[in-house]
Design a protein around this motif. Sequence first.
Motif, PDB file in Angstrom:
ATOM      1  N   CYS A 114       0.834  -1.197   0.000  1.00  0.00           N
ATOM      2  CA  CYS A 114       0.000   0.000   0.000  1.00  0.00           C
ATOM      3  C   CYS A 114       0.876   1.256   0.000  1.00  0.00           C
TER       4      CYS A 114
ATOM      5  N   LEU B 239       1.398   4.020  -3.085  1.00  0.00           N
ATOM      6  CA  LEU B 239       1.178   5.441  -2.830  1.00  0.00           C
ATOM      7  C   LEU B 239       2.388   6.245  -3.283  1.00  0.00           C
TER       8      LEU B 239
ATOM      9  N   VAL C  84      -5.202   7.515  -2.705  1.00  0.00           N
ATOM     10  CA  VAL C  84      -4.630   8.593  -1.889  1.00  0.00           C
ATOM     11  C   VAL C  84      -3.684   9.442  -2.731  1.00  0.00           C
ATOM     12  N   SER C  85      -2.929   8.804  -3.616  1.00  0.00           N
ATOM     13  CA  SER C  85      -1.969   9.538  -4.445  1.00  0.00           C
ATOM     14  C   SER C  85      -2.656  10.481  -5.419  1.00  0.00           C
TER      15      SER C  85
ATOM     16  N   THR D 203      -5.436  11.841  -5.352  1.00  0.00           N
ATOM     17  CA  THR D 203      -6.278  12.871  -4.740  1.00  0.00           C
ATOM     18  C   THR D 203      -5.449  13.756  -3.810  1.00  0.00           C
ATOM     19  N   VAL D 204      -5.040  13.212  -2.686  1.00  0.00           N
ATOM     20  CA  VAL D 204      -4.354  13.996  -1.653  1.00  0.00           C
ATOM     21  C   VAL D 204      -2.970  14.453  -2.111  1.00  0.00           C
TER      22      VAL D 204
END
Length: 307
Positions: free
Chosen positions: A56, A60, A214-215, A217-218
């Motif tokens: 995970c 990311l 997560v990558s 978006t954030v």
Amino acid sequence: MGFIQDDASLVEQALLQDEDRKQYTGDGSVDFKGRPVLKHNTGNWKACSFILGSECCERLAGYGIGINLVTYLTHKLHEGNVSAARTVSTWTGTYFITPLIGAVLADAYWGRYWTIAGFSIIYFIGMCTLTLFASIPGLNPVECSGSICPPATPTQYVVFFLGLYMIALGTGGIKACASSFGADQFDDTDSQERIKKGSFFNWFFFFINIGALVSITVIVWIQENAGWGLGFGIPTLFMGLAIGSFFLGTPLYRFQKPGGSPITRICQVVVASVRKRDLVVPEDSSLLYETLILEGTRKLEHTEELR
């Protein structure tokens, strides 16, 4: 009476040996020191949790660098859209072809654990290089003055591409081995563990997608709004966490020994197929002469599809 006692003793001894064998894996796996492994002490979900956490974090990190790379090349290195797209396409192609290198090294020489470990360190060094490149003003081209945007110097390009292609190389050992190393934690000869292995692949891809989500978006928002140094630094931190998680699980892992070059085995199969093309094969596959376990490999089930 003596014969009866001897027979009872032999039966009891055989039962004890059978019970003792059940405590160990039957797929030829060993522990970190090369010894046969006890089922209840190694593998299964307690080992896979470290692999899933590592994967995970690694995904990311990988997507955190690659997903917004065109924007970085155009805004910071002042490349044109066509040149930036070409650069990213070339890097992406390299990124996806290096697992061939990792797969051969893992199967023939190093094993999956050491291949992941070695290539992860290369990956992390590449991430650190890119983070430093984005964070230190002297390594980046001068900011645009109106419509005039000075191009990057050859030295700046060397540092940038060194970090970028170290990441591409590093991912080769991880992509090729992570899922199969997770599968190694489940004993194919145990029906219950075989079912768990199917669930592992579901969770494996779930954690990959969590890291990617997560990558895109954030991490992308941080890169475009808080700066590229921080935007690259956070994925680098997660890559460090991935390596730490992977090494923490070492005492729990099950290892398959390298089984030699796959290219050699492919050639052996072709030669054997040609030499035995007229051989009559028995209908009952149990009559075939073959070994149950080969070092570093799993025995494939028989199929009627390619007869």
